[in-house]
Design a protein around this motif. Structure first.
Motif, PDB file in Angstrom:
ATOM      1  N   MET A   1     -59.400  19.474  52.721  1.00  0.00           N
ATOM      2  CA  MET A   1     -60.524  20.069  53.403  1.00  0.00           C
ATOM      3  C   MET A   1     -60.275  20.214  54.900  1.00  0.00           C
ATOM      4  O   MET A   1     -60.838  21.097  55.509  1.00  0.00           O
ATOM      5  N   ILE A   2     -59.452  19.349  55.456  1.00  0.00           N
ATOM      6  CA  ILE A   2     -59.194  19.403  56.892  1.00  0.00           C
ATOM      7  C   ILE A   2     -58.555  20.727  57.273  1.00  0.00           C
ATOM      8  O   ILE A   2     -58.987  21.379  58.227  1.00  0.00           O
ATOM      9  N   GLU A   3     -57.570  21.161  56.501  1.00  0.00           N
ATOM     10  CA  GLU A   3     -56.909  22.440  56.802  1.00  0.00           C
ATOM     11  C   GLU A   3     -57.870  23.610  56.644  1.00  0.00           C
ATOM     12  O   GLU A   3     -57.833  24.559  57.430  1.00  0.00           O
ATOM     13  N   SER A   4     -58.726  23.559  55.652  1.00  0.00           N
ATOM     14  CA  SER A   4     -59.720  24.622  55.454  1.00  0.00           C
ATOM     15  C   SER A   4     -60.663  24.689  56.642  1.00  0.00           C
ATOM     16  O   SER A   4     -60.992  25.775  57.126  1.00  0.00           O
ATOM     17  N   TYR A   5     -61.098  23.529  57.119  1.00  0.00           N
ATOM     18  CA  TYR A   5     -61.984  23.476  58.287  1.00  0.00           C
ATOM     19  C   TYR A   5     -61.277  24.044  59.506  1.00  0.00           C
ATOM     20  O   TYR A   5     -61.866  24.795  60.280  1.00  0.00           O
ATOM     21  N   ARG A   6     -60.011  23.692  59.681  1.00  0.00           N
ATOM     22  CA  ARG A   6     -59.251  24.216  60.823  1.00  0.00           C
ATOM     23  C   ARG A   6     -59.112  25.731  60.746  1.00  0.00           C
ATOM     24  O   ARG A   6     -59.176  26.417  61.768  1.00  0.00           O
ATOM     25  N   LYS A   7     -58.902  26.264  59.548  1.00  0.00           N
ATOM     26  CA  LYS A   7     -58.820  27.726  59.390  1.00  0.00           C
ATOM     27  C   LYS A   7     -60.153  28.371  59.750  1.00  0.00           C
ATOM     28  O   LYS A   7     -60.185  29.430  60.383  1.00  0.00           O
ATOM     29  N   LEU A   8     -61.238  27.746  59.312  1.00  0.00           N
ATOM     30  CA  LEU A   8     -62.571  28.292  59.555  1.00  0.00           C
ATOM     31  C   LEU A   8     -62.916  28.290  61.039  1.00  0.00           C
ATOM     32  O   LEU A   8     -63.529  29.212  61.553  1.00  0.00           O
ATOM     33  N   TRP A   9     -62.512  27.228  61.735  1.00  0.00           N
ATOM     34  CA  TRP A   9     -62.822  27.077  63.149  1.00  0.00           C
ATOM     35  C   TRP A   9     -61.532  27.058  63.967  1.00  0.00           C
ATOM     36  O   TRP A   9     -61.297  26.141  64.756  1.00  0.00           O
ATOM     37  N   ALA A  10     -60.715  28.062  63.810  1.00  0.00           N
ATOM     38  CA  ALA A  10     -59.402  28.123  64.466  1.00  0.00           C
ATOM     39  C   ALA A  10     -59.493  28.066  65.990  1.00  0.00           C
ATOM     40  O   ALA A  10     -58.615  27.524  66.650  1.00  0.00           O
ATOM     41  N   GLN A  11     -60.557  28.578  66.562  1.00  0.00           N
ATOM     42  CA  GLN A  11     -60.682  28.628  68.016  1.00  0.00           C
ATOM     43  C   GLN A  11     -61.262  27.343  68.612  1.00  0.00           C
ATOM     44  O   GLN A  11     -61.376  27.221  69.819  1.00  0.00           O
ATOM     45  N   ARG A  12     -61.617  26.381  67.788  1.00  0.00           N
ATOM     46  CA  ARG A  12     -62.177  25.115  68.279  1.00  0.00           C
ATOM     47  C   ARG A  12     -61.072  24.100  68.517  1.00  0.00           C
ATOM     48  O   ARG A  12     -60.353  23.716  67.604  1.00  0.00           O
ATOM     49  N   ALA A  13     -60.963  23.643  69.743  1.00  0.00           N
ATOM     50  CA  ALA A  13     -59.955  22.636  70.086  1.00  0.00           C
ATOM     51  C   ALA A  13     -60.220  21.332  69.335  1.00  0.00           C
ATOM     52  O   ALA A  13     -59.278  20.643  68.928  1.00  0.00           O
ATOM     53  N   ALA A  14     -61.478  21.004  69.118  1.00  0.00           N
ATOM     54  CA  ALA A  14     -61.822  19.758  68.422  1.00  0.00           C
ATOM     55  C   ALA A  14     -61.307  19.754  66.986  1.00  0.00           C
ATOM     56  O   ALA A  14     -60.986  18.698  66.447  1.00  0.00           O
ATOM     57  N   ALA A  15     -61.205  20.923  66.374  1.00  0.00           N
ATOM     58  CA  ALA A  15     -60.730  20.994  64.987  1.00  0.00           C
ATOM     59  C   ALA A  15     -59.298  20.493  64.867  1.00  0.00           C
ATOM     60  O   ALA A  15     -58.918  19.925  63.840  1.00  0.00           O
ATOM     61  N   GLU A  16     -58.509  20.667  65.900  1.00  0.00           N
ATOM     62  CA  GLU A  16     -57.115  20.210  65.873  1.00  0.00           C
ATOM     63  C   GLU A  16     -57.012  18.691  65.978  1.00  0.00           C
ATOM     64  O   GLU A  16     -56.002  18.112  65.605  1.00  0.00           O
ATOM     65  N   LYS A  17     -58.045  18.037  66.465  1.00  0.00           N
ATOM     66  CA  LYS A  17     -58.027  16.582  66.628  1.00  0.00           C
ATOM     67  C   LYS A  17     -58.364  15.841  65.336  1.00  0.00           C
ATOM     68  O   LYS A  17     -58.212  14.636  65.256  1.00  0.00           O
ATOM     69  N   ILE A  18     -58.834  16.557  64.330  1.00  0.00           N
ATOM     70  CA  ILE A  18     -59.247  15.931  63.082  1.00  0.00           C
ATOM     71  C   ILE A  18     -58.017  15.468  62.306  1.00  0.00           C
ATOM     72  O   ILE A  18     -57.139  16.267  61.988  1.00  0.00           O
ATOM     73  N   ALA A  19     -57.984  14.168  62.016  1.00  0.00           N
ATOM     74  CA  ALA A  19     -56.826  13.605  61.319  1.00  0.00           C
ATOM     75  C   ALA A  19     -57.184  13.022  59.948  1.00  0.00           C
ATOM     76  O   ALA A  19     -56.327  12.919  59.082  1.00  0.00           O
ATOM     77  N   THR A  20     -58.450  12.648  59.766  1.00  0.00           N
ATOM     78  CA  THR A  20     -58.854  12.005  58.523  1.00  0.00           C
ATOM     79  C   THR A  20     -60.114  12.666  57.970  1.00  0.00           C
ATOM     80  O   THR A  20     -60.802  13.404  58.681  1.00  0.00           O
ATOM     81  N   GLN A  21     -60.421  12.352  56.726  1.00  0.00           N
ATOM     82  CA  GLN A  21     -61.649  12.854  56.108  1.00  0.00           C
ATOM     83  C   GLN A  21     -62.868  12.340  56.865  1.00  0.00           C
ATOM     84  O   GLN A  21     -63.840  13.064  57.041  1.00  0.00           O
ATOM     85  N   GLN A  22     -62.788  11.118  57.350  1.00  0.00           N
ATOM     86  CA  GLN A  22     -63.891  10.536  58.124  1.00  0.00           C
ATOM     87  C   GLN A  22     -64.117  11.327  59.418  1.00  0.00           C
ATOM     88  O   GLN A  22     -65.259  11.589  59.798  1.00  0.00           O
ATOM     89  N   ASP A  23     -63.033  11.711  60.089  1.00  0.00           N
ATOM     90  CA  ASP A  23     -63.150  12.543  61.298  1.00  0.00           C
ATOM     91  C   ASP A  23     -63.821  13.868  60.958  1.00  0.00           C
ATOM     92  O   ASP A  23     -64.700  14.337  61.681  1.00  0.00           O
ATOM     93  N   LEU A  24     -63.385  14.470  59.868  1.00  0.00           N
ATOM     94  CA  LEU A  24     -63.943  15.751  59.447  1.00  0.00           C
ATOM     95  C   LEU A  24     -65.441  15.636  59.219  1.00  0.00           C
ATOM     96  O   LEU A  24     -66.219  16.463  59.710  1.00  0.00           O
TER      97      LEU A  24
END
Length: 79
Positions: A1-24
């Motif tokens: 799900m993390i990669e899907s979220y990053r694709k959805l919010w590609a322009q968000r710098a915070a999305a790149e900081k997500i490392a775990t499901q808990q972060d997501l």
């Protein structure tokens, strides 16, 4: 799900900081609660969920990614 979220919010710098499901889940809850918006103009959790689901369905994600992210958003919104 993390990669899907990053694709959805590609322009968000915070999305790149997500490392775990808990972060997501933490970032999705921040989004659903509209915590980064001034209190006088915040939208309700229901409005934010609706906007997120519309964005997910209109995205280029695969159907399984869309279904997974939508389910995650709905589960977190119900908390």
């Amino acid at each position: 799900m993390i990669e899907s979220y990053r694709k959805l919010w590609a322009q968000r710098a915070a999305a790149e900081k997500i490392a775990t499901q808990q972060d997501l889940e933490k970032y999705i809850l921040i989004e659903l609660n509209d915590e980064l918006t001034h209190p006088r103009v915040r939208k309700s959790k229901e409005q934010k969920l609706e906007l997120a689901l519309l964005r997910i369905q209109g995205s280029d994600l695969s159907e399984s990614e869309k279904n997974g992210l939508s389910a995650l958003y709905k589960n977190l919104a119900a908390k």
